[in-house]
Write a protein that holds these residues in place. Structure first.
Motif, PDB file in Angstrom:
ATOM      1  N   PRO A  42       0.817  -1.229   0.000  1.00 24.91           N
ATOM      2  CA  PRO A  42       0.000   0.000   0.000  1.00 24.91           C
ATOM      3  C   PRO A  42       0.848   1.275   0.000  1.00 24.91           C
ATOM      4  O   PRO A  42       0.483   2.261  -0.639  1.00 24.91           O
ATOM      5  N   ILE A  46       0.603   4.206  -2.862  1.00 26.08           N
ATOM      6  CA  ILE A  46       0.234   5.575  -2.514  1.00 26.08           C
ATOM      7  C   ILE A  46       1.353   6.561  -2.856  1.00 26.08           C
ATOM      8  O   ILE A  46       1.093   7.750  -3.062  1.00 26.08           O
ATOM      9  N   LEU A  49       0.940   9.199  -5.724  1.00 32.33           N
ATOM     10  CA  LEU A  49       0.032  10.306  -5.416  1.00 32.33           C
ATOM     11  C   LEU A  49       0.719  11.367  -4.563  1.00 32.33           C
ATOM     12  O   LEU A  49       0.562  12.566  -4.801  1.00 32.33           O
TER      13      LEU A  49
END
Length: 155
Positions: A42, A46, A49
Motif C-alpha cells: 500500500p 500511494i 500520489l
C-alpha cells in the motif's frame, strides 16, 4: 513484523511451524512476503500520489517506485531477523530498534539517493544497483538467519 512472530510464540504455533515438513526458511519467507504485501505494497501504491503533490516529474516518480519496490523488501527481511532475535524478551521493542535501525540505514540512503539523483538530473542507476544488491543479499541470508533465531528462541 514482530507481532507476527510474537503471536506465533505466545499461542504455541511457533512449535508447530518448526515441526512442519517444509524447511523453516521457506515458512519464514512466506510470512515475510505476506507482511510485505499487507503493509508495504500500500505504501508503494500511494507513493505516486504523494509524489504528484510534491510536483515530481514522471521520471522521478518511476525512480521512486523502483526504489520502493527494491527497498521495502529489504526492510521486511531485516526486520524479521530482529523480530526473531527479540522474540521472548520483555523489552523487545526497544532492543529490536537498536538492532535493526543501523541495518536499515544503507537501504534508506541509497533509496533516497536514487530519487535525489533523478531530481538533480543525474543517473540514479548506481543507487538502484546497490539497492538491488542489498535486496538480493537480504533475500538470500535473512530467511536463514530468522529461522536460526526462531530455533534458538524455542530452545
Amino acid at each position: 513484523l514482530g507481532r507476527v512472530f510474537a503471536n506465533d510464540y505466545h499461542d504455541g504455533t511457533l512449535e508447530q511451524l518448526l515441526l512442519t515438513p517444509q524447511p523453516l526458511f521457506l515458512v519464514v519467507l512466506g510470512k515475510v512476503l505476506a507482511h510485505w504485501i499487507v503493509s508495504e505494497i500500500p505504501l508503494v501504491l500511494i507513493a505516486p500520489l504523494v509524489a504528484l503533490q510534491f510536483g515530481l516529474d514522471n521520471q522521478t516518480i518511476r525512480v521512486l517506485l523502483i526504489s520502493l519496490l527494491l527497498g521495502t523488501p529489504i526492510l521486511s527481511l531485516i526486520g524479521s531477523v530482529g523480530a526473531a532475535l527479540t522474540l521472548g524478551l520483555r523489552g523487545g521493542g526497544v532492543l529490536i530498534s537498536i538492532l535493526v535501525l543501523p541495518l536499515y540505514i544503507p537501504a534508506l540512503i541509497f533509496g533516497a539517493g536514487a530519487v535525489e539523483a533523478s531530481i538533480m538530473g543525474t543517473t540514479p542507476a548506481p543507487h538502484l544497483y546497490l539497492l538491488g544488491a542489498f535486496a538480493i543479499v537480504s533475500l538470500i541470508f535473512s530467511p536463514w538467519a530468522t529461522a536460526a533465531a526462531l530455533r534458538i528462541s524455542v530452545e
